[in-house]
Write a protein that holds these residues in place. Structure first.
Motif, PDB file in Angstrom:
ATOM      1  N   THR A  57      -5.669  68.559 -24.517  1.00  0.00           N
ATOM      2  CA  THR A  57      -6.305  67.450 -23.716  1.00  0.00           C
ATOM      3  C   THR A  57      -7.411  67.957 -22.508  1.00  0.00           C
ATOM      4  O   THR A  57      -7.537  67.330 -21.656  1.00  0.00           O
ATOM      5  N   GLU A 108      -8.133  53.246 -19.702  1.00  0.00           N
ATOM      6  CA  GLU A 108      -6.898  53.155 -19.056  1.00  0.00           C
ATOM      7  C   GLU A 108      -5.811  53.816 -19.933  1.00  0.00           C
ATOM      8  O   GLU A 108      -4.638  54.227 -19.783  1.00  0.00           O
ATOM      9  N   GLN A 112      -4.646  57.690 -20.634  1.00  0.00           N
ATOM     10  CA  GLN A 112      -3.862  58.386 -19.789  1.00  0.00           C
ATOM     11  C   GLN A 112      -2.433  57.816 -20.142  1.00  0.00           C
ATOM     12  O   GLN A 112      -1.135  58.793 -20.413  1.00  0.00           O
ATOM     13  N   GLU A 113      -2.093  56.481 -20.705  1.00  0.00           N
ATOM     14  CA  GLU A 113      -0.820  56.095 -21.115  1.00  0.00           C
ATOM     15  C   GLU A 113      -0.220  56.818 -22.023  1.00  0.00           C
ATOM     16  O   GLU A 113       0.730  57.364 -22.233  1.00  0.00           O
ATOM     17  N   ASP A 151       0.510  60.392 -21.450  1.00  0.00           N
ATOM     18  CA  ASP A 151       1.816  60.427 -20.682  1.00  0.00           C
ATOM     19  C   ASP A 151       3.046  60.235 -21.530  1.00  0.00           C
ATOM     20  O   ASP A 151       4.176  60.754 -21.225  1.00  0.00           O
TER      21      ASP A 151
END
Length: 241
Positions: A217, A230, A233-234, A237
């Motif tokens: 990444t 957005e 990132q989710e 994670d």
């Protein structure tokens, strides 16, 4: 209906005609009038007949086709017309069934070699999407010490699936893949997610998903132009190590 087209084609190329063409799920069916598709083998020979698969090309011009790349005409020629002589190469694989219907099997570069088997990601995604709890899925390959590559699945669930036991869902999804395609195509990792990174035209950015699945990444490229930046990132994670 399932249709096939590209930004570069300027319009739909293969599609059922409403109230005329009998439709089959996952098949784009027949080319629209004037469109002349061809399936080619790796040696550049056209594959005739039905019940065959190969690389999807178009062998005659059509009115809305892209005619160049701004400021770089040589790149246009190299990208679309260098793989097969006098053919527009779509970059997609396809099969033609017993009645001549076309089914797109995915990008040629979206084939993952698992334990020596060439697996197209599109048929696996089709199988996953048959599960009543699944809304959408995307499959990518990632390095595996034994298999060379293994399959990583990103799956968006419908509301009815969000309350289900996730371990049971993973087993059901892999059983569905095994039944439809074969045990070799089962996923090593299945990540449930609320979204997938997409371009503004709705295309899943598999390049980003491949890097995340491979734990690479450090350089995802520019994600600001995505429809939903957005989500990246989710997904990162919640990646399965």
């Amino acid at each position: 209906v399932d249709t096939w087209w590209q930004t570069e084609t300027g319009g739909i190329m293969i599609s059922p005609i409403p109230y005329s063409t009998p439709a089959i799920p996952t098949f784009a069916t027949l080319p629209l009038p004037g469109i002349q598709p061809a399936l080619m083998d790796e040696e550049g020979n056209e594959i005739k007949g039905n019940q065959v698969d190969g690389r999807l090309c178009i062998k005659f011009p059509w009115p809305s086709m892209a005619r160049t790349i701004w400021g770089n005409h040589q790149r246009y020629k190299d990208t679309y017309f260098s793989a097969f002589k006098n053919m527009y190469f779509t970059g997609d694989g396809a099969l033609r069934d017993s009645v001549g219907y076309y089914r797109i099997t995915g990008r040629v570069d979206d084939v993952v070699i698992v334990s020596g088997h060439n697996l197209g990601t599109a048929p696996i995604e089709d199988a996953i999407n048959e599960h009543p709890a699944v809304a959408e899925s995307a499959i990518v390959g990632y390095p595996h010490e034994v298999k060379g590559n293994a399959l990583y699945g990103y799956v968006i669930l419908k509301e009815t699936g969000e309350s289900r036991n996730q371990d049971n869902l993973r087993k059901e999804i892999n059983q569905l893949i095994s039944d439809r395609i074969g045990p070799i195509a089962k996923l090593d990792k299945i990540q449930f997610t609320n979204g997938l990174p997409k371009t503004r035209s709705g295309k899943i950015m598999r390049r980003i998903l491949r890097k995340i699945a491979s734990n690479d990444t450090s350089n995802l490229g520019d994600t600001s132009t995505l429809l939903n930046p957005e989500v990246v990132q989710e997904v990162m994670d919640n990646v399965i190590k």
